[in-house]
Design a protein around this motif. Sequence first.
Motif, mmCIF file in Angstrom:
data_model
loop_
_atom_site.group_PDB
_atom_site.id
_atom_site.type_symbol
_atom_site.label_atom_id
_atom_site.label_comp_id
_atom_site.label_asym_id
_atom_site.label_seq_id
_atom_site.Cartn_x
_atom_site.Cartn_y
_atom_site.Cartn_z
ATOM 1 N N PHE A 82 0.882 -1.164 0.000
ATOM 2 C CA PHE A 82 0.000 0.000 0.000
ATOM 3 C C PHE A 82 0.917 1.211 0.000
ATOM 4 O O PHE A 82 1.788 1.330 0.861
ATOM 5 C CB PHE A 82 -0.879 -0.016 1.251
ATOM 6 N N ILE A 83 0.740 2.119 -0.970
ATOM 7 C CA ILE A 83 1.567 3.322 -1.047
ATOM 8 C C ILE A 83 0.711 4.523 -0.684
ATOM 9 O O ILE A 83 -0.332 4.747 -1.288
ATOM 10 C CB ILE A 83 2.178 3.510 -2.454
ATOM 11 N N ASP A 84 1.171 5.283 0.301
ATOM 12 C CA ASP A 84 0.474 6.482 0.767
ATOM 13 C C ASP A 84 1.328 7.690 0.407
ATOM 14 O O ASP A 84 2.345 7.956 1.048
ATOM 15 C CB ASP A 84 0.248 6.397 2.277
ATOM 16 N N ASP A 105 2.881 -4.786 3.392
ATOM 17 C CA ASP A 105 3.865 -3.708 3.531
ATOM 18 C C ASP A 105 3.213 -2.382 3.169
ATOM 19 O O ASP A 105 2.317 -2.326 2.321
ATOM 20 C CB ASP A 105 5.073 -3.964 2.626
ATOM 21 N N PHE A 106 3.713 -1.320 3.797
ATOM 22 C CA PHE A 106 3.172 0.020 3.603
ATOM 23 C C PHE A 106 4.326 0.971 3.363
ATOM 24 O O PHE A 106 5.336 0.914 4.061
ATOM 25 C CB PHE A 106 2.357 0.448 4.828
ATOM 26 N N LEU A 107 4.156 1.837 2.375
ATOM 27 C CA LEU A 107 5.168 2.837 2.040
ATOM 28 C C LEU A 107 4.520 4.208 2.153
ATOM 29 O O LEU A 107 3.549 4.504 1.456
ATOM 30 C CB LEU A 107 5.684 2.610 0.609
ATOM 31 N N CYS A 108 5.048 5.019 3.071
ATOM 32 C CA CYS A 108 4.555 6.387 3.268
ATOM 33 C C CYS A 108 5.563 7.359 2.683
ATOM 34 O O CYS A 108 6.764 7.265 2.970
ATOM 35 C CB CYS A 108 4.412 6.696 4.761
ATOM 36 N N ILE A 109 5.074 8.298 1.891
ATOM 37 C CA ILE A 109 5.926 9.339 1.335
ATOM 38 C C ILE A 109 5.333 10.678 1.756
ATOM 39 O O ILE A 109 4.153 10.940 1.515
ATOM 40 C CB ILE A 109 6.010 9.238 -0.202
ATOM 41 N N GLU A 110 6.152 11.492 2.411
ATOM 42 C CA GLU A 110 5.708 12.796 2.915
ATOM 43 C C GLU A 110 6.780 13.835 2.627
ATOM 44 O O GLU A 110 7.953 13.620 2.935
ATOM 45 C CB GLU A 110 5.430 12.725 4.426
ATOM 46 N N ALA A 111 6.375 14.966 2.037
ATOM 47 C CA ALA A 111 7.330 15.997 1.633
ATOM 48 C C ALA A 111 7.665 17.000 2.731
ATOM 49 O O ALA A 111 8.796 17.476 2.809
ATOM 50 C CB ALA A 111 6.788 16.756 0.420
ATOM 51 N N HIS A 112 6.710 17.332 3.584
ATOM 52 C CA HIS A 112 6.916 18.370 4.597
ATOM 53 C C HIS A 112 7.857 17.835 5.688
ATOM 54 O O HIS A 112 7.524 16.861 6.360
ATOM 55 C CB HIS A 112 5.578 18.782 5.200
#
Length: 185
Positions: free
Chosen positions: A40-42, A62-69
Amino acid sequence: LHSTPTSLIQNYAHKYGVWEPDLANFIHSVLQNQSQSGLFIDIGANVGATTIPQALNFPHMDFLCIEAHPTVFKVLKKNIKLNLSDNICCINGAVSNTSNGTKLNFYAQRSGANNLGLSSLHLNNDIEDYDVLSVKSIKVDGLKEANSAKVLMIKVDTQGSELDVLQSCVHIIRQNHPIIIFEFE
């Protein structure tokens, strides 16, 4: 989730146990019907209010979190650690259709705002008090984490960069045919 007094998302999730209950229920219903492990890609993961509950419910995925801030990313990492979630990987950067590592301008809400998640690569009307930061770009098709498992679902909440995000995932989308949930702005 770690909660600060001025954070809308953190406080709501802390009080009710979930952020955006309808979205959480939909994601849960899709993931519970998966007979296989997957990813799961967030994208625009914020503090993890969407992903962390799902990761706890589905430890075989599996989980992939992408956050820019950068400030929000620190809280995301803290929340993952707080929940002892070893099936979540997180990356700090802005998903874009430009090459990995390219420096991009990011309009980051200042810490006093009640929703730092309103930050974006685009200067939207709802971004009022901000700093312009230089953040690295991430192309999802170039991430080993996204190419090493079957991508089941992609959630996109990027305050106006949805097309760039989807263009960065073309290979992953063609290969996996994931369900895509996005907030359009």
